[in-house]
Design a protein around this motif. Structure first.
Motif, PDB file in Angstrom:
ATOM      1  N   PRO A  34       6.885   5.680   0.753  1.00  0.00           N
ATOM      2  CA  PRO A  34       6.420   7.038   1.049  1.00  0.00           C
ATOM      3  C   PRO A  34       6.437   7.268   2.564  1.00  0.00           C
ATOM      4  O   PRO A  34       6.140   6.344   3.340  1.00  0.00           O
ATOM      5  CB  PRO A  34       4.983   7.047   0.512  1.00  0.00           C
ATOM      6  N   ASN A  35       6.803   8.475   2.975  1.00  0.00           N
ATOM      7  CA  ASN A  35       6.855   8.751   4.407  1.00  0.00           C
ATOM      8  C   ASN A  35       6.385  10.167   4.696  1.00  0.00           C
ATOM      9  O   ASN A  35       6.474  11.066   3.854  1.00  0.00           O
ATOM     10  CB  ASN A  35       8.261   8.503   4.959  1.00  0.00           C
ATOM     11  N   LEU A  36       5.871  10.340   5.883  1.00  0.00           N
ATOM     12  CA  LEU A  36       5.275  11.616   6.270  1.00  0.00           C
ATOM     13  C   LEU A  36       6.311  12.733   6.345  1.00  0.00           C
ATOM     14  O   LEU A  36       6.028  13.867   5.952  1.00  0.00           O
ATOM     15  CB  LEU A  36       4.567  11.453   7.614  1.00  0.00           C
ATOM     16  N   LEU A  37       7.498  12.440   6.829  1.00  0.00           N
ATOM     17  CA  LEU A  37       8.533  13.468   6.946  1.00  0.00           C
ATOM     18  C   LEU A  37       8.824  14.103   5.588  1.00  0.00           C
ATOM     19  O   LEU A  37       8.872  15.333   5.456  1.00  0.00           O
ATOM     20  CB  LEU A  37       9.805  12.866   7.538  1.00  0.00           C
ATOM     21  N   HIS A  38       9.019  13.286   4.569  1.00  0.00           N
ATOM     22  CA  HIS A  38       9.293  13.807   3.230  1.00  0.00           C
ATOM     23  C   HIS A  38       8.126  14.654   2.725  1.00  0.00           C
ATOM     24  O   HIS A  38       8.328  15.741   2.156  1.00  0.00           O
ATOM     25  CB  HIS A  38       9.558  12.652   2.269  1.00  0.00           C
ATOM     26  N   MET A  85       0.847  -1.195   0.000  1.00  0.00           N
ATOM     27  CA  MET A  85       0.000   0.000   0.000  1.00  0.00           C
ATOM     28  C   MET A  85       0.878   1.240   0.000  1.00  0.00           C
ATOM     29  O   MET A  85       1.743   1.408   0.845  1.00  0.00           O
ATOM     30  CB  MET A  85      -0.896   0.007   1.240  1.00  0.00           C
ATOM     31  N   SER A  86       0.692   2.114  -0.971  1.00  0.00           N
ATOM     32  CA  SER A  86       1.479   3.343  -1.079  1.00  0.00           C
ATOM     33  C   SER A  86       0.588   4.534  -0.731  1.00  0.00           C
ATOM     34  O   SER A  86      -0.452   4.733  -1.349  1.00  0.00           O
ATOM     35  CB  SER A  86       2.027   3.502  -2.505  1.00  0.00           C
ATOM     36  N   VAL A  87       0.985   5.280   0.297  1.00  0.00           N
ATOM     37  CA  VAL A  87       0.139   6.362   0.804  1.00  0.00           C
ATOM     38  C   VAL A  87       0.780   7.709   0.522  1.00  0.00           C
ATOM     39  O   VAL A  87       1.846   8.026   1.058  1.00  0.00           O
ATOM     40  CB  VAL A  87      -0.106   6.211   2.318  1.00  0.00           C
ATOM     41  N   GLN A  88       0.157   8.486  -0.325  1.00  0.00           N
ATOM     42  CA  GLN A  88       0.530   9.872  -0.552  1.00  0.00           C
ATOM     43  C   GLN A  88      -0.640  10.725  -0.071  1.00  0.00           C
ATOM     44  O   GLN A  88      -1.790  10.463  -0.424  1.00  0.00           O
ATOM     45  CB  GLN A  88       0.786  10.141  -2.040  1.00  0.00           C
TER      46      GLN A  88
END
Length: 220
Positions: free
Chosen positions: A37-41, A1-4
């Motif tokens: 994907p990560n929240l920091l980025h 699952m990729s979350v943007q």
């Protein structure tokens, strides 16, 4: 699952010094070796989009949530406030509240869970008696029924150990719904468990004003 995510849709609080995000399930807080994907980025990209070209873009999370957990994540967006916020967490001056769903209820609907905890191979090991390299893990809770097989937990977390809530609830035979790592056989959502960081109380690093940040419950 990729979350943007579209970061503005998830902002709970923002000023010149701090940013508070309501993280969705399935999104990592910080980068990993697999470049998920990560929240920091995504937060840094959000700040960069509105910053002058010559301005340094800075954002650093002060704490983390597990990837399948939703809820509040606090960021410093000025280097000058990082030390203050980090010390508030280290000195346990920050109050942290969570909500969880289980399909079992504990014997007592209000109480304290006090265990010994150790991280071992990406999992929390929980015991009632002290054992080598273990540390105390403590939380308080109140549980109310939503249905015959759905129970809502309101939790105050005092010690913030690795997978602490997940491990402690599973230890008393109340694993969080969707948390197969800790023996739940009840499905939830993909790449998610029914655990939500619902409220954070801390002091603003500049004004010292008490801030109470809440993220709406996804369970009701």
């Amino acid at each position: 699952m990729s979350v943007q995510i579209h970061v503005p849709d998830h902002i709970l609080y923002e000023d010149d010094y701090i940013l508070v995000i309501n993280k969705p399930n399935g999104l990592m807080v910080e980068p990993d070796r697999n470049n998920h994907p990560n929240l920091l980025h995504q937060v840094r990209q959000y700040i960069k989009a509105s910053a002058p070209d010559d301005q340094e873009v800075y954002a650093q999370h002060i704490h983390r949530l597990d990837r399948p957990v939703s809820g509040i994540v606090l960021f410093a967006i000025q280097r000058s406030v990082l030390k203050n916020l980090s010390e508030q967490f280290a000195e346990r001056k920050v109050k942290k509240y969570y909500q969880a769903l289980t399909d079992h209820a504990p014997q007592q609907h209000t109480g304290t869970l006090l265990h010994w905890h150790r991280k071992e191979k990406k999992k929390a090991v929980i015991a009632e008696q002290e054992f080598p390299y273990a540390e105390e893990a403590r939380l308080t809770y109140h549980v109310k029924p939503l249905a015959a097989d759905r129970f809502l937990w309101d939790i105050e977390l005092y010690t913030g150990k690795y997978h602490q809530i997940r491990g402690q609830l599973a230890y008393i035979d109340c694993p969080i719904i969707g948390d197969a790592t800790y023996t739940s056989g009840v499905p939830y959502k993909p790449d998610a468990i029914a655990l939500h960081a619902s409220k954070l109380i801390f002091s603003h690093p500049i004004t010292n004003q008490e801030l109470i940040i809440e993220a709406p419950t996804p369970f009701i």
